[in-house]
Design a protein around this motif. Sequence first.
Motif, PDB file in Angstrom:
ATOM      1  N   GLU A 118       0.737  -1.326   0.063  1.00  0.00           N
ATOM      2  CA  GLU A 118      -0.089  -0.012  -0.026  1.00  0.00           C
ATOM      3  C   GLU A 118       0.994   1.393   0.060  1.00  0.00           C
ATOM      4  OE1 GLU A 118       0.151  -2.240   2.278  1.00  0.00           O
ATOM      5  OE2 GLU A 118       0.230  -1.243   4.365  1.00  0.00           O
ATOM      6  N   THR A 121       2.020   1.700  -3.550  1.00  0.00           N
ATOM      7  CA  THR A 121       1.104   2.151  -4.550  1.00  0.00           C
ATOM      8  C   THR A 121       0.853   3.507  -4.315  1.00  0.00           C
ATOM      9  OG1 THR A 121      -0.519   1.101  -3.422  1.00  0.00           O
ATOM     10  CG2 THR A 121       0.141  -0.060  -5.314  1.00  0.00           C
ATOM     11  N   THR A 122       0.917   4.132  -3.215  1.00  0.00           N
ATOM     12  CA  THR A 122       0.421   5.215  -2.919  1.00  0.00           C
ATOM     13  C   THR A 122       1.906   6.484  -2.905  1.00  0.00           C
ATOM     14  OG1 THR A 122       0.559   4.933  -0.432  1.00  0.00           O
ATOM     15  CG2 THR A 122      -1.426   4.650  -1.547  1.00  0.00           C
ATOM     16  N   LEU A 207      -0.605  -1.314 -10.998  1.00  0.00           N
ATOM     17  CA  LEU A 207      -2.099  -1.045 -10.345  1.00  0.00           C
ATOM     18  C   LEU A 207      -2.337   0.343 -10.133  1.00  0.00           C
ATOM     19  CD1 LEU A 207      -2.185  -4.071  -7.660  1.00  0.00           C
ATOM     20  CD2 LEU A 207      -3.175  -3.720  -9.948  1.00  0.00           C
ATOM     21  N   ARG A 208      -1.541   1.196  -9.918  1.00  0.00           N
ATOM     22  CA  ARG A 208      -1.729   2.679  -9.463  1.00  0.00           C
ATOM     23  C   ARG A 208      -2.781   3.215 -10.576  1.00  0.00           C
ATOM     24  NH1 ARG A 208       4.030   5.857  -8.642  1.00  0.00           N
ATOM     25  NH2 ARG A 208       4.285   5.601  -6.398  1.00  0.00           N
ATOM     26  N   SER A 210      -4.880   1.448 -12.272  1.00  0.00           N
ATOM     27  CA  SER A 210      -6.219   0.819 -12.121  1.00  0.00           C
ATOM     28  C   SER A 210      -7.121   1.315 -11.039  1.00  0.00           C
ATOM     29  CB  SER A 210      -6.088  -0.578 -12.212  1.00  0.00           C
ATOM     30  OG  SER A 210      -5.224  -1.026 -11.270  1.00  0.00           O
ATOM     31  N   TYR A 211      -6.359   1.738  -9.771  1.00  0.00           N
ATOM     32  CA  TYR A 211      -7.057   2.226  -8.780  1.00  0.00           C
ATOM     33  C   TYR A 211      -7.007   3.772  -8.707  1.00  0.00           C
ATOM     34  CZ  TYR A 211      -6.396  -2.239  -6.365  1.00  0.00           C
ATOM     35  OH  TYR A 211      -6.499  -3.450  -6.088  1.00  0.00           O
ATOM     36  N   GLY A 212      -6.481   4.345  -9.832  1.00  0.00           N
ATOM     37  CA  GLY A 212      -6.899   5.972 -10.011  1.00  0.00           C
ATOM     38  C   GLY A 212      -5.836   6.748  -8.892  1.00  0.00           C
ATOM     39  N   ILE A 213      -4.958   6.035  -8.747  1.00  0.00           N
ATOM     40  CA  ILE A 213      -3.877   6.844  -7.821  1.00  0.00           C
ATOM     41  C   ILE A 213      -3.187   7.687  -8.695  1.00  0.00           C
ATOM     42  CG2 ILE A 213      -1.842   6.672  -6.141  1.00  0.00           C
ATOM     43  CD1 ILE A 213      -3.261   3.681  -5.383  1.00  0.00           C
ATOM     44  N   LYS A 214      -3.012   8.805  -8.442  1.00  0.00           N
ATOM     45  CA  LYS A 214      -2.277   9.941  -9.020  1.00  0.00           C
ATOM     46  C   LYS A 214      -0.765  10.186  -8.373  1.00  0.00           C
ATOM     47  CE  LYS A 214      -5.744  12.423 -11.858  1.00  0.00           C
ATOM     48  NZ  LYS A 214      -7.029  11.564 -11.558  1.00  0.00           N
ATOM     49  N   VAL A 251       0.174  -9.775  -5.890  1.00  0.00           N
ATOM     50  CA  VAL A 251      -0.649  -9.400  -6.957  1.00  0.00           C
ATOM     51  C   VAL A 251      -0.863 -10.430  -7.963  1.00  0.00           C
ATOM     52  CG1 VAL A 251      -1.492  -7.648  -8.394  1.00  0.00           C
ATOM     53  CG2 VAL A 251      -0.107  -7.009  -6.352  1.00  0.00           C
TER      54      VAL A 251
END
Length: 290
Positions: A118, A121-122, A207-208, A210-214, A251
Amino acid sequence: MTTESSLRADIVEVGRRMYARGYTASNDGNISVRLGADRLLMTPKSVCKGFMTPDMMCVTDLEGRKLQGDRDPSSETLMHLEVYRQRPDVQAVVHAHPPTATGFAVAGIPLDRAVLAEVLTTLGSIPIAEYATPSTAELPDAVRRYIKAHDGMLLANHGALTVGTDLFGAYYKMETIEHFAKISLVARLLGRENLISREEVLRLQELRGSYGIKAPAPICLDDNAPPAAGGDDPASCQVVQAPIGGGLRLVPEATGAPRPTGGPAGDEAEIRLTYRELSALIEDAVRNLR
Ligand SMILES: [Zn+2]
């Protein structure tokens, strides 16, 4: 639409949470949000963030000049202004001294190892901006080197800084950094820190999207990172330390294959040891020979 009164209330709430969680002591820390194109809402100097009221906030322009408010704006206003100057996408800035993360900042140890999915990805990685005297122009200079590529960083011998597209987003990144620092500390105290493989890091980076993490910049692995540390060039990517091969796959492949339950790292997996850990292993081995 976000109104000024609700933003003032949000700053009060974030300050209360920071103080309640021990991220600040006494009058430490500061918080700001954008209030339209050319104004900021900023916490005042010399107040405890746990006991603020909405009327205490200062309105400033983007040069830090006070436009409204009975109190003077935070002594770290220059650092906030630099972030807004460098990052037009940022709507809020949070600065605090969470003790475990600040401990890493004091020890000079960045939170840049591939340990938690986490976090990768963030935030990607959390570097350390070089030491600068608080409240002086040195601090924005130190922050400038990392802020284009990072939403969160440690400030050497000082604390941590996070930014976001809204105030709670910036605050939650502060929670993530302190949480990550605590987990890293426990793992290192236990004497083992299994890193996620670089293949997995790259998969998590995909994955960023697909999760919409900018994220402000891509992850770059430690051996192909540009020479940011020590130089004057701003960091252009989030440098992550991750070994080749081995590690558990967290993943599943996009084909819908079942999530593996994992197993021991392969014989070819790379592990990393500090000199202290290596010395301890060698001393153990020598002791066992006797
Ligand atoms: Zn501070």
